[in-house]
Design an enzyme around this catalytic site. Structure first.
Site, PDB file in Angstrom:
ATOM      1  N   GLU A 399      67.676  46.546  69.118  1.00  0.00           N
ATOM      2  CA  GLU A 399      68.797  46.856  69.873  1.00  0.00           C
ATOM      3  C   GLU A 399      69.269  48.308  69.744  1.00  0.00           C
ATOM      4  OE1 GLU A 399      68.825  42.681  69.563  1.00  0.00           O
ATOM      5  OE2 GLU A 399      68.636  44.164  68.194  1.00  0.00           O
ATOM      6  N   HIS A 466      75.886  33.145  68.995  1.00  0.00           N
ATOM      7  CA  HIS A 466      75.636  33.175  70.285  1.00  0.00           C
ATOM      8  C   HIS A 466      76.721  32.863  71.099  1.00  0.00           C
ATOM      9  CE1 HIS A 466      71.834  32.398  68.490  1.00  0.00           C
ATOM     10  NE2 HIS A 466      71.161  32.887  69.602  1.00  0.00           N
TER      11      HIS A 466
END
Length: 659
Positions: A399, A466
């Site tokens: 990322e 999540h």
């Protein structure tokens, strides 16, 4: 002593290398003198390392980007950066490159094809990935070079950047300045390897070690390697062995370095050795050397005089706040046709991405599994077939590198949309967002034209990693924009507005809405202005402020309670529409702010505080808030239902109505 090999370098270049080599040394000596006089506050000395910077800058073409560190003065001087501007930068004066907002080499100059560092060692390597990717996509046949220190190679950014460059075959030179110490920590306490030549093979990257104090070796080797990366479009790793003869900064001193090391490296001084070589080879005379130094000294003194005479910057709060963002006035685009079709939330996002890719040929999408697989939620399905893998790019799990690469693309006037597989995973790229993207325009007037798509929210039994609502992490960061649509129409229009905007935008898309709501929306291109809220429902008795999935919860609660309420869908969180909120509050006198995020420190707190401060006398009840429990997001449905504020909204609505 250093053994110089001419390598067919012509006499004019040999002399130019000397001029460029001695200039940063003389500037350094001037700065150290001024430091002792108390006229400058801090200095990171590169004395002893000048040959690396100068050799690199002279070897590359002037249009090729270099990303230096804070001991690479020779990059700036060799690229012709005006000394008075450089000195004003050091002193925080208005004529510096950051208007007094930063110091040292924490700036860039597109004119000189330089992108400076930030204090966090490592992120610039990913930015170089993005610049090199832009060069590759535009078929420019140019190399890019980025510096890191031996200490910085322990950062995860080093691994991510090298791996990404290797996977994408980028024309990029990674140069490790190995000066033996990370501040005071010696090499043996930083890593076990004996040479960085051991690192490159792990990434299938060709690796070289050079004498960083030998200007001719640096110059010749970088020229050869630059030709290689241009021709082969492959990255290389270069280790330059050198030594700094001063402390990490002047205040830190050098007591931790054994004296015999100084004695050994003093004999390898890059300036003295090269000067001796030129004299021995009769390329320059003593008189010519003195003339060169005098001319440089005169230029330094004149530039310093300019800096001393320049006044300190005058603070203006409005200018400071405006400069956090690149200038941009959104002109709302309305559909050119009346054609509409039913689209789910997810379809609206996909449609927006397709239309943006059509409109902007220099728009690149990046993310994990977004190409053939279409992303884990299938938002990008079919795009790679339409636009190619050059523009719809699968990425490794990195990322930080991908967000940094997006910033590098922006420096080269590309746009990018980056998909986080889940909003939760942006923690691995947090530094790039809050320190590189957010501060870019404020520091050196470079727009960070990057949109980060953030699949967010609970209600899908995703568990603690999540399902987080993490918009508040970024709401506190000036320089960013944040949007959070609740319906298909806004999802498409806000996405297109975000891509148009040259500033960094975090685009939150609630996973639970992807396939749960459908709406007839225009097939054509249109935008929804960032910062403009809307009344999702109108009423007289109270105001509900919400965004994302909370808008639907508010509608359901109002329906069950048969309440008459203005339901404001913020749509944008940074900036948020204070005008519409105030107008509604002045009408109803009662306010409930809802967010899915945990309650403590959430965006609802800022909104409630602002309303209390600006509409207190019009309130008939305290400003009330509802949010999720102050816990991590649980997995089990019963626990998750209890975590979310849905059931508590009804109770809070009653409490507000009957206060």
């Amino acid at each position: 002593m250093i053994a110089f090999e001419r390598n067919n370098i012509d006499q004019e270049t040999l002399i130019r290398l000397y001029k460029e080599l001695v200039k940063p040394r003389m500037i350094e000596e001037k700065m150290l003198f001024l430091l002792r006089q108390g006229k400058i506050s801090k200095w990171f000395s590169g004395i002893g390392q000048e040959a690396v910077s100068v050799g690199v800058a002279c070897a590359l073409e002037k249009e090729e980007y270099i990303l230096p560190l804070h001991r690479n003065l020779g990059i700036f001087t060799s690229r012709g950066v005006p000394l008075h501007r450089l000195f004003c930068q050091f002193q925080g004066k208005p004529s510096g490159f950051t208007k007094g907002r930063d110091r040292s080499f924490h700036f860039g100059s597109k004119e000189h094809h330089i992108v400076g560092m930030i204090s966090h060692l490592g992120p610039q390597m990913a930015v170089a990935d993005g610049i090199a990717l832009a060069e590759k996509l535009s078929r420019s046949n140019r190399a890019t070079l980025v510096f890191t220190g031996d200490g910085g190679t322990s950062e995860g950014d080093f691994h991510e950047a090298l791996n990404l460059a290797s996977v994408w075959n980028l024309p990029l030179i990674f140069l490790v300045e190995n000066n033996g110490y990370g501040l005071s920590t010696p090499l043996e306490e930083q890593f076990k390897i004996k040479s960085f030549k051991e690192k490159g093979p792990a990434y299938a990257i060709e690796t070289h070690t050079i004498d960083g104090n030998n200007i001719l070796e640096v110059y010749s080797k970088i020229r050869v390697l630059a030709d290689y990366v241009r021709r082969e479009s492959r990255p290389v790793l270069v280790e330059a062995i050198t030594f700094r003869m001063r402390g990490h900064e002047e205040a830190s001193g050098t007591k931790y370095i054994p004296e015999q090391l100084f004695e050994a490296w003093a004999k390898k001084d890059p300036v003295e050795n090269y000067e001796r070589y030129l004299l021995n080879e009769a390329i320059l005379t003593i008189q010519e050397i003195e003339s060169i130094k005098q001319k440089i000294k005169d230029g330094i003194d004149e530039a310093w005089q300019y800096t001393e005479n320049e006044k300190e910057p005058v603070a203006d709060a409005s200018i400071e706040e405006e400069d956090m963002y690149a200038p941009y006035v959104h002109i709302r685009t309305r559909p050119r046709t009346t054609l509409k079709s039913p689209k789910r939330f997810i379809d609206a996002i996909s449609d927006g991405l397709r239309l943006a890719m059509d409109k902007y040929p220099r728009l690149i999408q990046m993310g994990q599994d977004i190409a053939e697989y279409g992303g884990v939620f299938k938002v990008t399905e079919g795009l790679v077939e339409r636009y190619s893998k050059e523009r719809v790019r699968n990425t490794p799990l990195c990322e930080s590198a991908v967000i940094g690469a997006g910033y590098g693309l922006a420096i080269k006037d590309y746009k990018s949309v980056i998909e986080m597989q889940f909003a939760d995973f942006i923690t691995s790229g947090f530094n790039q967002v809050v320190n590189n993207l957010a501060k870019s325009h404020y520091r050196w007037e470079q727009a960070a034209d990057v949109v980060i798509r953030m699949p967010t929210g609970a209600g899908t039994s995703g568990g603690p990693f999540h399902s987080q609502s993490n918009e508040a992490w970024f709401f506190h960061t000036p320089g960013l924009k944040i949007v959070y649509p609740s319906n298909p129409y806004d999802a498409k229009g806000l996405l297109l507005a975000a891509i148009e905007d040259p500033n960094p935008v975090l685009y939150f898309e609630h996973k639970a809405l992807y396939r749960s709501i459908t709406e007839e929306i225009p097939d054509d291109y249109y935008t929804v202005p960032i910062g403009e809220a809307i009344l999702a429902e109108e009423g007289d008795d109270l105001t509900i402020v919400a965004y994302g999935n909370a808008v639907w919860w508010a509608k359901e609660a109002v329906k069950k309670e048969a309440a008459s309420a203005d339901i404001i869908d913020l749509r944008s969180l940074l900036p948020w529409d204070k005008e519409l909120v105030l107008k509604s509050v002045l009408k109803t006198g009662r306010v409930l702010v809802i967010n899915e995020d945990t309650l403590t420190g959430s965006i609802s707190a800022e909104i409630a505080a602002w309303i209390s401060e600006n509409a207190f006398e019009s309130l008939d009840a305290p400003v009330m808030r509802v949010g999720s429990l102050d816990t991590a997001v649980p997995f089990s449905k019963s626990l998750e239902d209890n975590f979310l504020p849905v059931k508590r909204i009804q109770d809070k609505l009653k409490e507000l109505q009957y206060y």
